[in-house]
Design a protein around this motif. Structure first.
Motif, short mmCIF file in Angstrom:
data_model
loop_
_atom_site.label_atom_id
_atom_site.label_comp_id
_atom_site.label_asym_id
_atom_site.label_seq_id
_atom_site.Cartn_x
_atom_site.Cartn_y
_atom_site.Cartn_z
N GLN A 78 0.84 -1.20 0.00
CA GLN A 78 0.00 0.00 0.00
C GLN A 78 0.88 1.26 0.00
N GLY A 79 0.28 2.37 -0.35
CA GLY A 79 0.96 3.65 -0.26
C GLY A 79 2.05 3.85 -1.30
N THR A 80 2.88 4.85 -1.04
CA THR A 80 3.96 5.26 -1.94
C THR A 80 5.29 5.05 -1.25
N SER A 81 6.25 4.48 -1.95
CA SER A 81 7.58 4.28 -1.38
C SER A 81 8.22 5.60 -1.00
N VAL A 82 8.95 5.59 0.12
CA VAL A 82 9.61 6.78 0.63
C VAL A 82 11.05 6.43 0.98
N ALA A 83 11.99 7.26 0.57
CA ALA A 83 13.39 7.06 0.95
C ALA A 83 13.54 7.27 2.46
N LYS A 84 14.44 6.53 3.06
CA LYS A 84 14.67 6.63 4.50
C LYS A 84 14.99 8.07 4.91
N SER A 85 15.70 8.77 4.06
CA SER A 85 16.08 10.16 4.35
C SER A 85 14.91 11.13 4.25
N GLN A 86 13.78 10.68 3.70
CA GLN A 86 12.61 11.52 3.50
C GLN A 86 11.43 11.15 4.41
N LEU A 87 11.66 10.32 5.41
CA LEU A 87 10.58 9.88 6.28
C LEU A 87 9.90 11.05 6.99
N LYS A 88 8.57 10.94 7.08
CA LYS A 88 7.76 11.90 7.82
C LYS A 88 6.95 11.12 8.85
N GLU A 89 6.57 11.82 9.92
CA GLU A 89 5.74 11.20 10.95
C GLU A 89 4.50 10.58 10.30
N GLY A 90 4.20 9.35 10.69
CA GLY A 90 3.06 8.65 10.14
C GLY A 90 3.40 7.69 9.01
N ASP A 91 4.62 7.75 8.48
CA ASP A 91 5.01 6.78 7.46
C ASP A 91 5.18 5.41 8.09
N LEU A 92 4.87 4.37 7.35
CA LEU A 92 5.08 3.01 7.81
C LEU A 92 6.51 2.60 7.46
N VAL A 93 7.18 1.94 8.40
CA VAL A 93 8.53 1.43 8.17
C VAL A 93 8.49 -0.09 8.29
N PHE A 94 9.20 -0.76 7.39
CA PHE A 94 9.10 -2.22 7.26
C PHE A 94 10.46 -2.88 7.45
N PHE A 95 10.40 -4.10 8.00
CA PHE A 95 11.61 -4.84 8.34
C PHE A 95 11.46 -6.31 7.96
N ASN A 96 12.62 -6.95 7.72
CA ASN A 96 12.69 -8.38 7.47
C ASN A 96 13.29 -9.01 8.72
N THR A 97 12.45 -9.47 9.62
CA THR A 97 12.92 -10.02 10.89
C THR A 97 12.95 -11.55 10.90
N LEU A 98 12.39 -12.16 9.87
CA LEU A 98 12.31 -13.63 9.83
C LEU A 98 13.14 -14.23 8.70
N GLY A 99 13.78 -13.37 7.89
CA GLY A 99 14.62 -13.86 6.81
C GLY A 99 13.90 -14.19 5.53
#
Length: 156
Positions: A78-99
């Motif tokens: 969902q949504g629009t991709s955002v560069a880490k350097s352009q993050l704003k409050e309310g953006d979703l951040v995603f992680f690979n914690t299970l490989g």
């Protein structure tokens, strides 16, 4: 009395953890996150009795009138991709914690920090620069439109 003291201590902890000077500090988004801060982790949880990561993000965004998919992998679509350097409050951040691709999601709260459902700490705020999360960072998505951002993620 004990609940009042615990709530006051938690509020102070959140205040000092989040820092000052960001738009998130006095926003509706902040109020929703603060209202569930410390809620325990519960696999499959979507309520104030317990949250998993995507249950938490879905709950917060629902309070703002925004519908999110139920699982982190689907939210990543969902949504629009955002560069880490352009993050704003309310953006979703995603992680690979299970490989195996996206498996964890949180909400960026400013100052390099994000709120999420930690399996060990419940709803918690961590730094993106924490080596665990930094090494597992996959990307970010902007879900809020300019209108909903102004409505929910900027100072009141």
């Amino acid at each position: 009395m004990r609940k009042t003291l615990t709530a006051a201590a938690m509020s102070l902890t959140i205040l000092f953890t989040m820092g000052t000077g960001n738009a998130f500090a006095d926003s509706n988004l902040d109020k929703v996150v603060n209202s569930v801060y410390g809620t325990p982790y519960k696999m499959g949880g979507t309520t104030v009795k317990g949250f998993d990561c995507s249950g938490f993000t879905k709950y917060v965004f629902k309070k703002m009138g925004v519908t999110l998919a139920r699982q982190s992998k689907a939210q990543f679509k969902q949504g629009t991709s955002v560069a880490k350097s352009q993050l704003k409050e309310g953006d979703l951040v995603f992680f690979n914690t299970l490989g195996n691709g996206v498996s964890h999601v949180g909400i960026y709260v400013g100052n390099g920090k994000f709120a999420h459902a930690s399996s060990s700490k419940g709803i918690h705020i961590d730094k993106l620069s924490n080596s665990y999360y930094q090494n597992r960072y996959v990307g970010a998505k902007r879900i809020l439109s300019k209108y909903t951002y102004r409505l929910f993620a900027t100072e009141l």
